[in-house]
Design a protein around this motif. Structure first.
Motif, PDB file in Angstrom:
ATOM      1  N   ASN A  70      87.333  20.657  40.649  1.00 43.35           N
ATOM      2  CA  ASN A  70      86.318  19.665  41.022  1.00 43.35           C
ATOM      3  C   ASN A  70      86.517  18.287  40.329  1.00 43.35           C
ATOM      4  O   ASN A  70      85.545  17.299  40.303  1.00 43.35           O
ATOM      5  N   HIS A  90      88.211  14.430  39.993  1.00 43.38           N
ATOM      6  CA  HIS A  90      88.239  13.442  40.939  1.00 43.38           C
ATOM      7  C   HIS A  90      89.558  12.958  40.973  1.00 43.38           C
ATOM      8  O   HIS A  90      90.353  12.580  39.658  1.00 43.38           O
ATOM      9  N   VAL A 134      88.127  15.080  45.851  1.00 45.02           N
ATOM     10  CA  VAL A 134      87.827  15.881  44.746  1.00 45.02           C
ATOM     11  C   VAL A 134      88.689  17.050  45.078  1.00 45.02           C
ATOM     12  O   VAL A 134      88.949  17.725  45.972  1.00 45.02           O
TER      13      VAL A 134
END
Length: 295
Positions: free
Chosen positions: A249, A251, A290
């Motif tokens: 999760n 970026h 992501v």
């Protein structure tokens, strides 16, 4: 001390591509100038309007092996461009002053600024990165760097860890730290880039939170954010390794990608990630997303 300067005249469309080619071959600075007699009106910060006939000038260390450099350029440039290259030895004192004439404060996103060392801005809430010539190639003038800086400005970086892969001058890692990141790992295959990143981190008061590594020496740490402003080929080849550097999760943002390369690169990362809409500036794009890969 002497320096090796390369210059050639090209079209407005080709100039940014040649700028990136020279930077990736280790140029200490790349400047774009008028090769004809075309005045330009002042443009807004972070925009880049070029001349129809643009002169691209790249500066390399005088110790650079000219034969090896010419071989590398032969693989990157057309025969016509290669034959039009002008090679020149110049003195150290000249290019720093010329370079500064073309480097003015630039803004990215809502609050991020890149300024020549010693210059101030009037924005009370501005986040300022200060760079000067020397080894500071990668100043935000290229569209790929501008895309990455604008993306960083839009992220919630406070307290987060960041990897700057292909750090160049360190501008992206320094931007992340100035925007609140807790630490940055800066990675580059060029020792000069690592030195430039360290020097610029010192100038910006963030050296204690930025660590530099060659790719084969980098720790296996996973970061909350990763930004890589290199070229499409390496980004495609390194996709599994880059994703493995990002927490689940986490970026990422990738640039150094021409518009016609965007689909292929997106396909390479889609199995690992949820991708955002592509951002474009001139003929360059930024792909962000992501990491959806677990573990």
């Amino acid at each position: 001390m002497s320096w090796l300067q390369l210059s050639l005249d090209t079209s407005e469309a080709q100039a940014p591509i040649l700028e990136l080619v020279f930077e990736n071959l280790g140029a200490l600075s790349v400047t774009l100038g008028d090769a004809g007699d075309q005045p330009l009106l002042e443009t807004p910060p972070a925009s880049e309007q070029l001349w129809q006939h643009t002169r691209v000038t790249a500066l390399f260390e005088g110790s650079q092996d000219q034969q090896l450099l010419q071989q590398a350029l032969g693989q990157a440039l057309s025969e016509e461009l290669l034959n039009s290259l002008c090679w020149e030895r110049i003195e150290d004192r000249i290019w720093e002053r010329v370079w500064l004439e073309h480097f003015k404060p630039m803004s990215f996103g809502k609050r991020l600024w890149v300024c020549p060392a010693g210059e101030q801005i009037s924005e009370p809430d501005g986040v300022v990165i200060q760079l000067d010539p020397g080894l500071a190639f990668g100043t935000g003038t290229h569209p790929t760097t501008a895309l990455c800086l604008t993306w960083l400005d839009s992220q919630a970086l406070t307290g987060k860890t960041v990897i700057d892969y292909g750090c160049g001058s360190g501008i992206l890692g320094i931007a992340a730290l100035k925007l609140g990141a807790s630490s940055v790992i800066a990675i580059d295959h060029d020792p000069q880039a690592l030195q430039a990143s360290q020097d610029n981190a010192v100038k910006n008061g963030v050296a204690d939170r930025l660590a530099t590594y060659l790719p084969n020496e980098a720790p296996a740490d996973k970061a909350d954010y990763l930004v890589a402003n290199i070229l499409a080929g390496p980004l495609i080849e390194l996709a599994p390794q880059l994703i493995d550097h990002i927490k689940p999760n986490g970026h990422f943002a990738l640039s150094g990608i021409l518009t016609e390369q965007a689909d292929e690169l997106a396909q390479r990362y889609r199995p690992f990630a949820s991708l955002d809409p592509v951002k474009q500036l001139e003929e360059w794009v930024l792909i962000s997303g992501v990491n959806r890969k677990n573990g």
